[in-house]
Design an enzyme around this catalytic site. Structure first.
Site, PDB file in Angstrom:
ATOM      1  N   SER A  94     -53.773 -26.141  48.930  1.00  0.00           N
ATOM      2  CA  SER A  94     -53.006 -25.132  48.190  1.00  0.00           C
ATOM      3  C   SER A  94     -51.660 -25.669  47.710  1.00  0.00           C
ATOM      4  CB  SER A  94     -52.788 -23.888  49.054  1.00  0.00           C
ATOM      5  OG  SER A  94     -52.097 -24.218  50.253  1.00  0.00           O
ATOM      6  N   ASP A 270     -43.828 -17.548  52.528  1.00  0.00           N
ATOM      7  CA  ASP A 270     -44.715 -17.637  53.687  1.00  0.00           C
ATOM      8  C   ASP A 270     -44.390 -18.786  54.630  1.00  0.00           C
ATOM      9  OD1 ASP A 270     -45.481 -19.800  52.181  1.00  0.00           O
ATOM     10  OD2 ASP A 270     -47.505 -19.089  51.767  1.00  0.00           O
ATOM     11  N   HIS A 273     -45.417 -22.762  51.503  1.00  0.00           N
ATOM     12  CA  HIS A 273     -45.364 -23.221  50.118  1.00  0.00           C
ATOM     13  C   HIS A 273     -43.935 -23.213  49.589  1.00  0.00           C
ATOM     14  CE1 HIS A 273     -49.530 -21.705  50.668  1.00  0.00           C
ATOM     15  NE2 HIS A 273     -49.816 -22.817  50.004  1.00  0.00           N
TER      16      HIS A 273
END
Length: 656
Positions: A94, A270, A273
């Site tokens: 991600s 979060d 990231h």
């Protein structure tokens, strides 16, 4: 003798090294450096920006500067020209996907971050024949190796640029075990020769893992620690640096995002990231926009005061909305901070209270004015404490907790509902309100002319707006967390049809409120409806200002500058710009009103700016970060003000 020696020494220095000599030396240095750079530019194999991937500094505002050069900010047309007929592949997890989206938005700013996250994402610009792919391979394993191996065997479909990296998924899946780290090193050792082979004809970049902000990680990611990430990065570097036999490795190790994350990861949503502030995005009510908003609101309020426009009801009602909007920002800003950061420490509270009250307290003591005389500061102070208490009381609900379970969202809504009930009770029970704020020592802070009616009236006038700001922040952050909103630079906030409908409704609401304000007959009638209808005007303005991508992306630095000193401007107007307790205008140059207002305004703004700087500097000195020192300092301050309030009470009794 000493003076004579000093004089002779100075004469001898001036004889051999004068200003002209210094200028000549500077010119020689410029010529030598220019010649050196020119020679290095044409030296075979020399990279004029060799630190581009390895070292530099993050300047903020999405600007990265390597130590040896400046980065060029590519326009869309320039990016397409550079990448004609190119194929770029991003392969990994991600975090690599985040780089993929940032890269694609340079080519097409309207590209949406949507679709299933755990799958491949293609992009193609047919006009310039640019192809960019994201390939979902969250672990360095056989699957990733097979993908890379196919590229080495099929040169026709081989990408021109390959950006790869992965580690956090392995840490999470295997619960941070040492066996997983050993397997990671084995797998990357097996992958390295294939990457090295590709690097002979393509540009291959291996992205090191960014640090995480451990306090914000959800429960299923708590095993991803910075210690583990450093171990995985060291394993990758040791393998890749030695991947080429008897030669320097052609695989380029990409460290830039790691260095940027070290400075910005605490702002992450979060904890894993990179935050939006380090990417090309513009948030709703971003810092620059709110500063601009406060700036022009404050300037309009100042003009309103000096022009004596309070007798015109339409003007009065629009000014009331501006004050409400100021309080709305208070609810939005402080709720967002506590919700995201989860910082309920006393240091944060003291910093804010000092910033709000320092100047007012000094003026109250020096000018012998009651605290309630500067009514807006008590209003903002009380509402800040209400926000803090609402979120700090058990159970403390923050974004970190809500990430783990939606149950916490329900808990927060219950807290907000209870706050609304308390507000309604105090608004419709004047007796209870006055009993609370008539207790000593609160009475010394909130009484004006011997009673608290004025404070009740001011509080009641905007009683719901801070609650509305908190609720707006909660809804916005929840939508942002679920990636419902598109906050890329230049992008509309919502899908085009929804954006158009909301914009139309906002414009209609804005005009409707203006018409209603013009038709209002008395201040009492207007004030009665203001608490419930002002939020419509505020939300309409927010949507008009933030839904269109271009409008959200720009702001006025002129108004933002005034916004940064808006508090000082509001307070200082009482004593520098206006006179007779705001009922007159300060006259410094008699007989020339225009020159007088020009000079007094210049002095007024300069003083407000300097006071703002002094307040910020004193806050750093007087509010220590260490808890023990801070509590001692607070005890001394509490003792001082208790004595001051006691003396004030004794003096008041004697006057009676």
């Amino acid at each position: 003798m000493a003076a004579l020696a000093y004089t002779r020494g100075r004469r001898e220095i001036n004889q051999y090294f004068s200003v002209s000599s210094a200028k000549g030396l500077a010119l020689a240095a410029v010529l030598l450096l220019a010649a050196g750079h020119a020679a290095l530019r044409h030296y075979p194999g020399h990279d004029s920006c060799e630190h581009l991937l390895s070292s530099g500094r993050f300047l903020g505002e999405k600007v990265w500067q390597p130590h040896s050069c400046m980065m060029h900010k590519y326009k869309v047309s320039e990016a397409k020209n550079c990448l004609i007929d190119k194929h770029i592949a991003f392969i990994g997890d991600s975090r690599i996907r985040q780089l993929f989206y940032s890269f694609v938005k340079i080519i097409n700013p309207q590209f949406k971050e949507e679709g299933n996250k755990h799958e491949n994402i293609p992009f193609e610009d047919k006009i310039s024949s640019v192809k960019v792919d994201f390939l979902w391979h969250p672990e360095v394993n056989a699957s990733m190796k097979q993908r890379v191996k196919l590229w080495t065997e099929e040169p026709v479909g081989k990408p021109h640029v390959i950006v790869a990296g992965a580690a956090t998924w392995s840490i999470k899946t295997h619960n941070g075990s040492e066996e997983a780290l050993a397997q990671y090193k084995t797998n990357i050792t097996s992958l390295a020769p294939l990457l090295e082979k590709l690097a002979k004809t393509s540009d291959v970049y291996w992205v090191l893992q960014d640090p995480v902000y451990e306090d914000l990680l959800s429960e299923n990611r708590r095993m991803i620690t910075n210690e583990k990430i450093n171990a995985y990065n060291e394993a990758a570097i040791s393998v890749l640096n030695g991947s080429a036999k008897n030669a320097k490795s052609r695989i380029k190790v990409f460290r830039v995002s790691q260095l940027i994350a070290q400075e910005t990861i605490m702002e992450s949503v979060d904890g894993l990231h990179l935050p939006e502030s380090s990417r090309e995005t513009t948030k709703v009510l971003n810092r620059e926009q709110t500063e601009e908003w406060k700036g022009w609101m404050q300037l309009v309020i100042l003009i309103y005061h000096i022009s004596g426009a309070s007798t015109f009801l339409p003007v009065y009602m629009h000014i009331r909305v501006l004050v409400a909007a100021y309080l709305f920002q208070t609810g939005y800003g402080h709720f967002s901070y506590f919700w995201i950061k989860g910082d309920f420490g006393i240091h944060r509270v003291c910093q804010v209270l000092f910033r709000l009250n320092f100047l007012v307290v000094v003026l109250c003591i020096v000018m012998d004015r009651p605290y309630q005389f500067y009514y807006f500061v008590p209003l903002v102070t009380v509402w800040f404490l209400v926000i803090y208490v609402t979120l700090a009381l058990w159970p403390q609900i923050t974004q970190k907790k809500a990430n783990g379970s939606c149950f916490w969202h329900l808990g927060l809504l219950m807290k907000l509902t209870f706050l609304l009930i308390c507000i309604c009770f105090l608004a419709y029970s004047q007796g209870a309100f006055e009993k609370i704020f008539s207790l000593w020592p609160l009475s010394k802070c909130f009484e004006l002319n011997g009673n608290v009616y004025e404070w009740w009236f001011r509080w009641k006038l905007d009683r719901y707006v801070v609650f509305h700001g908190m609720l707006f922040a909660f809804v916005y952050l929840a939508l942002q967390k679920r990636q419902v909103l598109s906050e890329g630079k230049g992008e509309p906030l919502l899908p085009s049809r929804m954006s158009n409908v909301l914009l139309f409704m906002s414009v209609v609401s804005f005009l409707t409120y203006s018409i209603w304000a013009s038709s209002c007959k008395t201040k009492a009638e207007c004030n009665e409806l203001h608490p419930t209808v002002s939020v419509v005007q505020i939300l309409a303005f927010i949507l008009i200002r933030n839904i269109p991508g271009y409008v959200r992306s720009v702001y006025s630095s002129f108004f933002a500058w005034f916004g940064k000193i808006s508090l000082e401007l509001f307070i200082c107007q009482y004593h520098i710009w206006l006179a007779a307790d705001t009922r007159g205008i300060l006259v410094l140059i008699p007989g020339n009103p225009m020159l007088n207002i020009t000079v007094s305004t210049f002095i007024f703004v300069c003083v407000a700016h300097e006071i703002s700087r002094i307040t910020n500097d004193l806050a750093q000195i007087l509010i220590p970060k260490e808890s023990a020192a801070l509590w001692k300092r607070l005890a001394c301050i509490a003792g001082f003000f208790s004595a001051l309030l006691l003396l004030s009470s004794i003096q008041g009794e004697r006057r009676r």
